[in-house]
Every structure is written in C-alpha cells, then in structure tokens.
Design a protein around this motif. Structure first.
Motif, PDB file in Angstrom:
ATOM      1  N   ASN A  14      34.252 -20.338  22.626  1.00  0.00           N
ATOM      2  CA  ASN A  14      33.532 -21.028  21.673  1.00  0.00           C
ATOM      3  C   ASN A  14      32.049 -21.039  22.161  1.00  0.00           C
ATOM      4  O   ASN A  14      31.742 -20.752  23.050  1.00  0.00           O
ATOM      5  CB  ASN A  14      34.172 -22.460  21.274  1.00  0.00           C
ATOM      6  N   ASN A  15      31.176 -21.564  21.097  1.00  0.00           N
ATOM      7  CA  ASN A  15      29.846 -21.378  21.267  1.00  0.00           C
ATOM      8  C   ASN A  15      29.118 -22.697  22.034  1.00  0.00           C
ATOM      9  O   ASN A  15      27.857 -22.808  22.184  1.00  0.00           O
ATOM     10  CB  ASN A  15      29.094 -21.648  19.971  1.00  0.00           C
ATOM     11  N   LYS A 239      28.457 -23.385  13.730  1.00  0.00           N
ATOM     12  CA  LYS A 239      28.526 -22.361  14.920  1.00  0.00           C
ATOM     13  C   LYS A 239      29.679 -23.148  15.772  1.00  0.00           C
ATOM     14  O   LYS A 239      30.408 -22.844  16.536  1.00  0.00           O
ATOM     15  CB  LYS A 239      27.146 -22.743  15.655  1.00  0.00           C
ATOM     16  N   ASP A 243      33.221 -22.751  14.634  1.00  0.00           N
ATOM     17  CA  ASP A 243      33.073 -21.596  15.718  1.00  0.00           C
ATOM     18  C   ASP A 243      32.761 -20.348  15.355  1.00  0.00           C
ATOM     19  O   ASP A 243      33.279 -19.371  15.900  1.00  0.00           O
ATOM     20  CB  ASP A 243      34.532 -21.774  16.471  1.00  0.00           C
ATOM     21  N   GLN A 245      31.051 -16.831  15.062  1.00  0.00           N
ATOM     22  CA  GLN A 245      30.706 -15.922  15.918  1.00  0.00           C
ATOM     23  C   GLN A 245      30.548 -14.499  15.221  1.00  0.00           C
ATOM     24  O   GLN A 245      30.954 -14.212  14.254  1.00  0.00           O
ATOM     25  CB  GLN A 245      31.572 -15.662  17.193  1.00  0.00           C
ATOM     26  N   ASP A 246      29.377 -13.970  15.894  1.00  0.00           N
ATOM     27  CA  ASP A 246      28.998 -12.561  15.238  1.00  0.00           C
ATOM     28  C   ASP A 246      30.359 -11.660  15.173  1.00  0.00           C
ATOM     29  O   ASP A 246      31.276 -11.515  15.861  1.00  0.00           O
ATOM     30  CB  ASP A 246      28.246 -11.762  16.165  1.00  0.00           C
ATOM     31  N   ASP A 248      32.827 -12.351  12.397  1.00  0.00           N
ATOM     32  CA  ASP A 248      33.840 -13.087  12.234  1.00  0.00           C
ATOM     33  C   ASP A 248      33.849 -12.952  10.649  1.00  0.00           C
ATOM     34  O   ASP A 248      32.982 -12.345  10.223  1.00  0.00           O
ATOM     35  CB  ASP A 248      33.606 -14.653  12.225  1.00  0.00           C
TER      36      ASP A 248
END
Ligand code: WTA
Length: 572
Positions: A14-15, A239, A243, A245-246, A248
C-alpha cells in the motif's frame, strides 16, 4: 464488550506506510502539491480528475469502462476530456454560467459522466439525482435548488413536473431526436455541434461544485453543498484507503445520485488516474461477479447490503468466477456485520475493509487500512489529518468504551460548506464549538478503533440508502384513506432496516391487505421505490405529543416490544 478477534494484515502493498507514523506526521497541505493549482492558485476539480492525466502521458489509458445489458464501451482519459469539454460548450451556448445549478436525472450511462464533468468544468454546480426518484422527490430537489438546467432521458422526463418549476429553463434530452420534445435540446445533436476544446472556468478552491440532497429526521431533504477543495480528500483517501495504484481497475458499485457514487465513483479514482468501471442495470449476483471477473477488477468498493445479498446467494456462485484479480475490498454506508467480514475472508480470501463517512463529510473520515489489523465489526480508525472523538452533549471527550456522539474536529478538506438556503440546519451540525456532530452514536476502544452503535435521530438507513421519515409520512398522508402516519426503521437481517409505517385511517375506510398494497404503491410511484414502506400496520390512533407531533420513539418501542419510556408529553 472487549473484542479479541483480529484479521491480520494481508500486505497487499500500500501507499501509506505505517498508520501510526503517518497519522502523526501527515498534514493536508502536503497533498496540494499533487495538483496544478499549487502553481496557479486557481483550480477546477474536473480538470484535475481528467485533463491533467490526458495531458501528462495517460491520454490513452482507459478512464471509463462501461457496461450494461445493452452497451459495452470504453473511453480513454483523452476521450473523457473531449466529451466533457463538448458538454461544457453545450451548457455555455445555452447560457449557463458559473454558480448556476445543473441537475442530472438519468440512469448510469457514459452520458451521465460526460455531463457531470462538463458542468463542473464551466464552474456550474452539478446535482445528480437518483434515477428511482418519482415526481415529488424530483420536484422538491429542483425547486429548492432553483436548478436552471436538467439533463434527463425521455422516460424519466415524465416524472419532472416542468410546469411547476419556474426556474427550470433548459432541458437536455439523452435520447433520439424524435423523443426530444419541441423546445428541448437533444443531447447528441448539441454535442455534435460543440468543439472538443473548452476554455475551463478556473475557480477558487472554496467555490461550489456539487450538491447532494440528503435526509434528516425532520423536514424536506436538505441540499448538502460541496466545493472544489473536496478533491484533496477524495484524492488522498483514494490513495490510502482505496489503496489505488497505477494500473488499478477500480469498481465502486454506488450510483452518483448518492455521495459514494460521486466522491468514490468519480473523483477518487480519476484524481488518482486509474480505470473506473461503471456497471449500469440492477443488482444480480452473477452479473456482479461477472463484472469483477471480466474487467479484472483490482479494487472493489461496495455496501453491506450488497455483501449480505451476495452471501445469501451462496458460496457456489463465487466458485463459478475467477476473482483472482481482486486485491482490495471495501464497504460503506451501514454497519458491516462481523459475520460478513468473516465470510468475505473465507470465500474471497480477502478482508472487507469497512469505512465510515456521510454525505455531509464529503469523504472518508474513519477507515480500515490495508496495513492495519481489522477487528471485525469496527469501522476502523480516523484518517490522518482527521480527529474523531466520542463526546457527550457538552463537548467533553469520553473515555474508551463509553457510548456517545461520534464527532469530528472541524474542519477537513471535503466538509460540506452549506446546507442550501438553510443556514439554521447547517449550524445544527456545529452546535458544540469546534466539532461536527454526526448524529451517529459510537464508542472507541483502547486501541482507538471506532464501533458504530446507531443513529441518534430518526433517520432510516435501508439498504444503505438514507430515508427521512418525514418525507415518507408526508407522502402517506396525501393518500385519501390516511388520516395520520408515523414511520420508523425496523431492524432487518439483509437490508439493515426496512421502512415500517403505522397508519391511522380516515373514517369510512377499512383496514385490508388491498388497501395496504394500494398505500404502498402510492408512495412507491409518488416518492421513490426505496422509500415505500415494506410493512404497514393499521392503528386506531397514533401516539402524539400534546402539540400534535407523532412520537416515533413510542412506535419504535411498540415494534421492538420495549418499554415506551417517559410518556408525560403524550396527549391523553
Ligand atoms: C451510516 C454514506 C455504520 C451512518 C457515505 C451515517 C455507517 C450514514 C457506516 C451516512 C459504517 C455510513 N458503519 N454506519 N461504516 N457508514 N454509515 O449520508 O449512520 O448516505 O451517519 O453517506 O450512514 O449515510 P450517507
């Protein structure tokens, strides 16, 4: 009361880093750097959601992946930019200006999303209405907001009492030219005439953007107004909670007529530049699993009622589909039962992450994060930058395990900025200085996890949809047989609550099952399907105060077989 059950972290990557550390160090101003306005001072949330990606290398990435039983379409960020630009130009040509209210009343189709974004791009205020609303519900909202333009379909136009809405000057029909009445605009024809280039209306962060009508326990639905600044929260919760993310592929099952369908069905995914799956049509377990499997959805945000219906459909259905793409599952809108969380872990192999927030809060405030243990039944812990507490009616913070008002320290970026034309109602939320009072009761445990208890007012939550008893009662008493009506939420294992109406009949009418059904249909066709009472009970007389107010508290006690409490204000 102590809960010892824990679901361990699944480390999906996760970010956010460590929750505790991030909670300590985070401050909202850090997020602003993600947006262009940090350079210009001016902003437009639709630009940040769509155009920014179209102009920075993601132009060919799929932004919208749409399907319903008749249509299967995808649109890239570049195409979304062009379509919303065209719609912005349509509105400009008609004469819509910054601050005007433009409402959208139509089923979930790509045109809804083009219209929504185009409206925001020219600085107008967008108001999406749920497609199940019937005439009274539509009229109340268009009247109160003084909407000047409406985007709708030929079928739904029948529920718009155009002649009774003097402010409503322009109607845009999403349908064929033949279905477009004289004097109205045809969506496709107008789009065709419009350039794909648009001069965006750059606004201030605090300028209004979006209105959602929601219910309280008294009075008509209230117009909750959100501003462009809300995007800070939509982006960051997208984000860290979703969660995102690029790469997704994200699916939020909510309709844009409700706040989840805009904050997390439009803004959060697109501000984060991910592919957004939209599925039109009605709920059906097979279709839902197919949507997950076919589109290879990675992040899925839904609601407890849906999970309970999927659970009721059985584990065998799940096995028919390859759901291995799904990495992260979330829920919002009503209490998420611990057994549903356990079941989710068992059949999907994933934890369902509960989140808490409201139409008024504009974005997630309390949540379970990927890197945190889940205590099934808890809503989780406050988002970084958000201070949540349990307080008493004087504003004192209560110690762990004490039930009280769930309250949030003001402000936060996506907080509502107004109740439309009703400053008194707005102030009611802030009656304890420094706090927003949610109207929910809850407690906190020794680890800072929040546990939901119930509503402190009479607002009903049926299948995650908020219904005000007053609206339903008002409709009921319009029926010629109904003298008085009192409406409550009755606990229900699948829907959370169902709407139950107690009705006293006028002289000359006799209780019968046919009459019950007739009254039910009267609300269903006049107000909204989800607002129609599933149960009606006839009574000779309803409990009322001496001033004539129906005592819903007593109705609830009757229903649940509980003591009726203090009856000193009741009429004889
Ligand atoms: C309820 C939906 C328990 C709550 C985004 C709140 C919840 C109301 C949860 C807001 C949750 C929302 N657990 N109850 N995780 N999330 N609620 O305005 O009573 O449609 O006040 O916003 O839903 O509903 P609304």
């Amino acid at each position: 009361m102590k809960n010892t059950e824990r679901l361990a972290v699944e480390t999906t990557g996760n970010n956010m880093g460590s929750y505790e550390e991030t909670y300590q160090s985070f401050d909202w101003s850090q997020v602003e750097k993600a947006f262009t306005w940090s350079q210009t001072g001016k902003v437009n949330a639709a630009y940040e959601a769509i155009d920014r990606h179209a102009e920075s290398g993601k132009q060919d990435r799929i932004a919208l992946m749409y399907s319903d039983p008749n249509r299967n379409e995808t649109y890239t960020f570049k195409e979304m930019k062009e379509k919303s630009n065209q719609f912005g130009n349509v509105l400009r040509r008609i004469g819509i200006k910054k601050g005007d209210r433009v409402f959208i009343f139509m089923p979930r189709t790509p045109e809804l999303y083009f219209s929504f974004l185009g409206t925001i791009k020219i600085g107008a205020i967008v108001g999406p209405l749920f497609e199940a609303f019937m005439e009274v519900a539509v009229k109340d909202r268009l009247e109160n907001s003084e909407a000047v333009a409406l985007v709708t379909t030929p079928a739904l136009l029948e529920r718009v009492p155009v002649d009774e809405l003097p402010h409503l000057k322009h109607i845009i029909i999403v349908g064929t030219p033949e279905e477009t009445p004289e004097g109205y605009y045809n969506f496709a024809e107008e789009m065709q005439k419009s350039s794909t280039e648009l001069e965006i209306e750059w606004v201030n962060r605090e300028d209004p953007m979006l209105m959602h009508y929601t219910s309280g326990s008294t009075g008509k639905p209230k117009g909750v107004l959100h501003v462009h600044n809300a995007m800070i929260q939509h982006y960051q919760t997208g984000k860290w909670v979703l969660d995102l993310q690029d790469g997704d592929i994200y699916w939020c099952t909510a309709d844009p007529g409700w706040v989840t369908g805009t904050s997390y069905g439009i803004f959060a995914p697109w501000l984060n530049g991910v592919t957004n799956v939209i599925r039109g049509g009605r709920f059906n377990p097979d279709d839902w699993y197919q949507t997950l499997a076919k589109n290879k959805v990675t992040v899925w945000y839904s609601a407890p009622t849906s999970f309970r219906m999927l659970m009721a459909a059985g584990d065998e259905v799940v096995k028919k589909y390859d759901l291995s793409s799904v990495r992260h599952i979330l829920s919002v809108g009503e209490p998420l039962n611990p057994e549903v969380v356990r079941w989710g872990k068992q059949v999907y192999g994933k934890r369902i992450h509960d989140t808490w927030w409201m139409t008024e809060t504009g974005g997630i405030l309390i949540a379970n994060y990927p890197q945190m243990e889940i205590k099934p039944g808890s809503m989780g812990r406050p988002f970084p930058g958000v201070q949540a507490a349990i307080i008493d009616d004087e504003g004192n913070e209560l110690p762990p395990y004490h039930m009280g008002n769930l309250a949030i320290k003001t402000p936060w970026p996506s907080m509502m900025r107004q109740i439309w034309k009703n400053p008194e109602k707005y102030q009611e939320y802030f009656r304890i200085p420094g706090w927003y009072i949610s109207g929910d009761s809850a407690y906190k445990d020794e680890d800072g996890y929040f546990w939901f208890e119930g509503r402190l007012d009479d607002v009903i939550n049926t299948s995650g949809e908020r219904v005000g008893p007053f609206e339903v009662e008002s409709k009921l008493v319009e029926h010629p047989a109904v003298a008085e009506a009192g409406v409550i939420g009755k606990p229900d294992p699948v829907r959370g609550q169902i709407i139950k109406a107690f009705v006293a009949l006028r002289a000359g009418y006799h209780a019968s099952d046919e009459l019950k059904e007739e009254i039910r249909m009267f609300v269903k066709t006049g107000l909204a399907a989800h607002a129609a009472p599933r149960e009606i009970e006839f009574k000779d007389k309803l409990p009322k105060t001496r001033s004539g107010k129906i005592m819903r508290r007593v109705l609830k006690a009757w229903e649940l077989g509980l003591p009726t409490g203090d009856l000193s204000t009741m009429e004889d």
